[in-house]
Design a protein around this motif. Sequence first.
Motif, PDB file in Angstrom:
ATOM      1  N   SER A   1       0.805  -1.221   0.000  1.00  8.57           N
ATOM      2  CA  SER A   1       0.000   0.000   0.000  1.00  8.57           C
ATOM      3  C   SER A   1       0.839   1.272   0.000  1.00  8.57           C
ATOM      4  CB  SER A   1      -0.946   0.017   1.212  1.00  8.57           C
ATOM      5  OG  SER A   1      -0.218  -0.015   2.422  1.00  8.57           O
ATOM      6  N   GLN A   2       2.148   1.161   0.272  1.00 10.14           N
ATOM      7  CA  GLN A   2       3.011   2.352   0.258  1.00 10.14           C
ATOM      8  C   GLN A   2       3.504   2.700  -1.149  1.00 10.14           C
ATOM      9  OE1 GLN A   2       5.683   3.495   3.413  1.00 10.14           O
ATOM     10  NE2 GLN A   2       5.390   1.527   4.456  1.00 10.14           N
ATOM     11  N   VAL A   3       3.187   1.844  -2.119  1.00 13.43           N
ATOM     12  CA  VAL A   3       3.650   2.080  -3.497  1.00 13.43           C
ATOM     13  C   VAL A   3       2.409   2.197  -4.387  1.00 13.43           C
ATOM     14  CG1 VAL A   3       5.055   1.219  -5.405  1.00 13.43           C
ATOM     15  CG2 VAL A   3       5.772   0.814  -3.033  1.00 13.43           C
ATOM     16  N   SER A   4       2.077   3.415  -4.796  1.00 13.93           N
ATOM     17  CA  SER A   4       0.804   3.677  -5.479  1.00 13.93           C
ATOM     18  C   SER A   4       0.719   3.017  -6.847  1.00 13.93           C
ATOM     19  CB  SER A   4       0.585   5.181  -5.614  1.00 13.93           C
ATOM     20  OG  SER A   4       1.620   5.767  -6.402  1.00 13.93           O
ATOM     21  N   ALA A   5       1.848   2.651  -7.432  1.00 11.68           N
ATOM     22  CA  ALA A   5       1.838   2.029  -8.760  1.00 11.68           C
ATOM     23  C   ALA A   5       0.996   0.757  -8.795  1.00 11.68           C
ATOM     24  CB  ALA A   5       3.266   1.715  -9.202  1.00 11.68           C
ATOM     25  N   HIS A   6       0.940   0.037  -7.675  1.00  7.26           N
ATOM     26  CA  HIS A   6       0.162  -1.204  -7.646  1.00  7.26           C
ATOM     27  C   HIS A   6      -1.307  -0.916  -7.959  1.00  7.26           C
ATOM     28  CE1 HIS A   6       3.249  -3.919  -5.758  1.00  7.26           C
ATOM     29  NE2 HIS A   6       3.788  -2.719  -5.521  1.00  7.26           N
ATOM     30  N   ALA A   7      -1.865   0.071  -7.276  1.00  8.20           N
ATOM     31  CA  ALA A   7      -3.282   0.403  -7.470  1.00  8.20           C
ATOM     32  C   ALA A   7      -3.517   1.080  -8.820  1.00  8.20           C
ATOM     33  CB  ALA A   7      -3.770   1.300  -6.338  1.00  8.20           C
ATOM     34  N   GLU A   8      -2.608   1.950  -9.232  1.00  8.59           N
ATOM     35  CA  GLU A   8      -2.757   2.640 -10.519  1.00  8.59           C
ATOM     36  C   GLU A   8      -2.740   1.657 -11.678  1.00  8.59           C
ATOM     37  OE1 GLU A   8      -0.993   6.733 -11.325  1.00  8.59           O
ATOM     38  OE2 GLU A   8       0.406   5.900  -9.858  1.00  8.59           O
ATOM     39  N   LEU A   9      -1.763   0.769 -11.676  1.00  6.24           N
ATOM     40  CA  LEU A   9      -1.653  -0.180 -12.780  1.00  6.24           C
ATOM     41  C   LEU A   9      -2.797  -1.193 -12.739  1.00  6.24           C
ATOM     42  CD1 LEU A   9      -0.003  -0.948 -15.243  1.00  6.24           C
ATOM     43  CD2 LEU A   9       1.416  -2.408 -13.788  1.00  6.24           C
ATOM     44  N   ALA A  10      -3.261  -1.530 -11.528  1.00  8.36           N
ATOM     45  CA  ALA A  10      -4.390  -2.451 -11.414  1.00  8.36           C
ATOM     46  C   ALA A  10      -5.617  -1.876 -12.126  1.00  8.36           C
ATOM     47  CB  ALA A  10      -4.704  -2.737  -9.948  1.00  8.36           C
TER      48      ALA A  10
ATOM     49  N   TYR B   1      -9.201  -9.285  -7.725  1.00  3.80           N
ATOM     50  CA  TYR B   1      -7.906  -9.616  -7.093  1.00  3.80           C
ATOM     51  C   TYR B   1      -6.837 -10.019  -8.107  1.00  3.80           C
ATOM     52  CZ  TYR B   1      -5.004 -12.772  -4.049  1.00  3.80           C
ATOM     53  OH  TYR B   1      -3.997 -13.420  -3.392  1.00  3.80           O
ATOM     54  N   PRO B   2      -7.138 -10.886  -9.098  1.00  4.74           N
ATOM     55  CA  PRO B   2      -6.071 -11.304 -10.019  1.00  4.74           C
ATOM     56  C   PRO B   2      -5.490 -10.163 -10.852  1.00  4.74           C
ATOM     57  CG  PRO B   2      -7.912 -12.840 -10.095  1.00  4.74           C
ATOM     58  CD  PRO B   2      -8.383 -11.629  -9.354  1.00  4.74           C
ATOM     59  N   ASN B   3      -6.305  -9.133 -11.144  1.00  5.98           N
ATOM     60  CA  ASN B   3      -5.776  -7.993 -11.888  1.00  5.98           C
ATOM     61  C   ASN B   3      -4.771  -7.212 -11.048  1.00  5.98           C
ATOM     62  OD1 ASN B   3      -7.474  -8.723 -13.949  1.00  5.98           O
ATOM     63  ND2 ASN B   3      -8.990  -7.128 -13.557  1.00  5.98           N
ATOM     64  N   LEU B   4      -5.042  -7.094  -9.754  1.00  6.55           N
ATOM     65  CA  LEU B   4      -4.096  -6.444  -8.853  1.00  6.55           C
ATOM     66  C   LEU B   4      -2.820  -7.275  -8.735  1.00  6.55           C
ATOM     67  CD1 LEU B   4      -3.225  -4.292  -6.814  1.00  6.55           C
ATOM     68  CD2 LEU B   4      -4.586  -5.476  -5.074  1.00  6.55           C
ATOM     69  N   MET B   5      -2.963  -8.595  -8.698  1.00  6.94           N
ATOM     70  CA  MET B   5      -1.781  -9.455  -8.646  1.00  6.94           C
ATOM     71  C   MET B   5      -0.921  -9.271  -9.905  1.00  6.94           C
ATOM     72  SD  MET B   5      -1.598 -13.567  -8.053  1.00  6.94           S
ATOM     73  CE  MET B   5      -0.085 -14.487  -8.404  1.00  6.94           C
ATOM     74  N   ALA B   6      -1.582  -9.132 -11.050  1.00 10.73           N
ATOM     75  CA  ALA B   6      -0.837  -8.873 -12.294  1.00 10.73           C
ATOM     76  C   ALA B   6      -0.098  -7.547 -12.204  1.00 10.73           C
ATOM     77  CB  ALA B   6      -1.794  -8.878 -13.484  1.00 10.73           C
ATOM     78  N   ALA B   7      -0.763  -6.533 -11.625  1.00 12.64           N
ATOM     79  CA  ALA B   7      -0.129  -5.224 -11.469  1.00 12.64           C
ATOM     80  C   ALA B   7       1.050  -5.298 -10.499  1.00 12.64           C
ATOM     81  CB  ALA B   7      -1.148  -4.197 -10.983  1.00 12.64           C
ATOM     82  N   ASP B   8       0.913  -6.071  -9.434  1.00 10.87           N
ATOM     83  CA  ASP B   8       2.016  -6.239  -8.482  1.00 10.87           C
ATOM     84  C   ASP B   8       3.284  -6.677  -9.205  1.00 10.87           C
ATOM     85  OD1 ASP B   8       0.178  -5.776  -6.433  1.00 10.87           O
ATOM     86  OD2 ASP B   8      -0.125  -7.914  -6.033  1.00 10.87           O
ATOM     87  N   ILE B   9       3.119  -7.622 -10.099  1.00  8.92           N
ATOM     88  CA  ILE B   9       4.251  -8.228 -10.800  1.00  8.92           C
ATOM     89  C   ILE B   9       4.774  -7.307 -11.893  1.00  8.92           C
ATOM     90  CG2 ILE B   9       4.924 -10.171 -12.283  1.00  8.92           C
ATOM     91  CD1 ILE B   9       2.541 -11.719 -10.834  1.00  8.92           C
ATOM     92  N   LEU B  10       3.859  -6.791 -12.702  1.00 12.15           N
ATOM     93  CA  LEU B  10       4.261  -6.085 -13.925  1.00 12.15           C
ATOM     94  C   LEU B  10       4.641  -4.637 -13.686  1.00 12.15           C
ATOM     95  CD1 LEU B  10       1.677  -7.754 -16.308  1.00 12.15           C
ATOM     96  CD2 LEU B  10       4.138  -8.203 -16.164  1.00 12.15           C
ATOM     97  N   ALA B  11       4.265  -4.065 -12.525  1.00 11.70           N
ATOM     98  CA  ALA B  11       4.737  -2.723 -12.193  1.00 11.70           C
ATOM     99  C   ALA B  11       6.260  -2.688 -12.090  1.00 11.70           C
ATOM    100  CB  ALA B  11       4.118  -2.242 -10.883  1.00 11.70           C
ATOM    101  N   TYR B  12       6.855  -3.853 -11.858  1.00  9.01           N
ATOM    102  CA  TYR B  12       8.318  -3.980 -11.777  1.00  9.01           C
ATOM    103  C   TYR B  12       8.878  -4.649 -13.026  1.00  9.01           C
ATOM    104  CZ  TYR B  12       7.109  -2.865  -7.024  1.00  9.01           C
ATOM    105  OH  TYR B  12       6.593  -2.231  -5.927  1.00  9.01           O
ATOM    106  N   ARG B  13       8.000  -4.982 -13.961  1.00  6.00           N
ATOM    107  CA  ARG B  13       8.377  -5.751 -15.155  1.00  6.00           C
ATOM    108  C   ARG B  13       9.143  -7.004 -14.726  1.00  6.00           C
ATOM    109  NH1 ARG B  13      11.465  -2.636 -19.125  1.00  6.00           N
ATOM    110  NH2 ARG B  13      10.313  -3.571 -20.833  1.00  6.00           N
ATOM    111  N   ALA B  14       8.617  -7.650 -13.668  1.00  7.47           N
ATOM    112  CA  ALA B  14       9.262  -8.851 -13.125  1.00  7.47           C
ATOM    113  C   ALA B  14       9.158  -9.996 -14.133  1.00  7.47           C
ATOM    114  CB  ALA B  14       8.613  -9.251 -11.804  1.00  7.47           C
ATOM    115  N   THR B  15      10.175 -10.824 -14.140  1.00  9.96           N
ATOM    116  CA  THR B  15      10.256 -11.934 -15.096  1.00  9.96           C
ATOM    117  C   THR B  15       9.993 -13.290 -14.451  1.00  9.96           C
ATOM    118  OG1 THR B  15      12.653 -12.082 -14.709  1.00  9.96           O
ATOM    119  CG2 THR B  15      11.912 -10.706 -16.560  1.00  9.96           C
TER     120      THR B  15
END
Length: 345
Positions: free
Chosen positions: A84-93, A129-143
């Motif tokens: 919750s301290q990193v707004s990108a998660h919610a924005e990208l979700a 929930y799954p869209n937020l999980m996708a944002a969690d991962i892809l906000a960092y372009r995690a591989t």
Amino acid sequence: MKIAPLVFSGMQPTGSLHLGNYLGAMVNWIEMQKTHSCIYCVVDLHAITVWQEPAELRHAIRQVTATYIAAGLDPKKSILFNQSQVSAHAELAWIFNCVARLGWLNRMTQFKEKAGKDREQASVGLYAYPNLMAADILAYRATHVPVGEDQKQHLELARDIAQKFNNDFNKEIVAAGFEDGIFFPLPEPVITGPATRVMSLRDGTKKMSKSDPSDLSRINMTDDADTIAKKIQKAKTDPEPLPSDEEGFEGRPEAENLVGIYAALSGQPVADVLKEYGGQQFSSFKKALAEVATEKVGRIGAEAAKLMGDPAEIDRILADGSARARAVTEPVMAKVKDIVGFIRS
């Protein structure tokens, strides 16, 4: 543009972390930080998809953080923060809410399981929930994403969302300097660990879970030595001696689970454990299992309790990790907004 390997994963601060979380995920996380750039999150936005008492949630966020560190996650090697301290998660979700299709979410089995029969009363957050999980991962372009089997479907959805975003905005992605037209990578699941499915101590056919109403079904990472020993002694078994080889586990899920836990905690192959204990009664094996479990889990629990004695230090670690996480997500989100067509100041 080549995407550097990056690992992302997280756990919810709902209830105490248990042995299944540790053996199924955290042991692997700890190893991966030796060879990869890693980001590990306390996913508190996911936690509120069902009601949480605010004061209890704050305590749980700190408790999970303390357990992460006590188990061996190094906040200097890895980025450790609460979501919750990193707004990108919610924005990208939100952007992904507009990319993902209803039909995709309707196929998610976890929503059906968690919402139960009264789906009309479930929160929209639980559904999305799954869209937020996708944002969690892809906000960092995690591989790479270490996940349990139960989250594999959600990771497949994250891949679908990444692919659709890349396809929908291909022209804009190329114009932004990504000549291959790939902005978001398709993250790979990492389903490994010494015991990827630790089962309930009361029913060897069910996964160990925070939500099980019986506390005897799981070993919490906060349990003391006496409690751990008691739970192992009360663990369900059958009247037969331990088998001498793995074929002997057929139809004996509780025996297989306890031996698997012992093997994972002691760092031995299951076959070696059966060589030592095969043919013996559970009474003697449970004593050995209690010893290794109290040594490993008890040590982590004691260290976590020590860390919990200084909540300001935990908050400092989370704040530092959040700042480092934002430094990763801010340029990603700037590109996303340009690609989508938003105006930035």
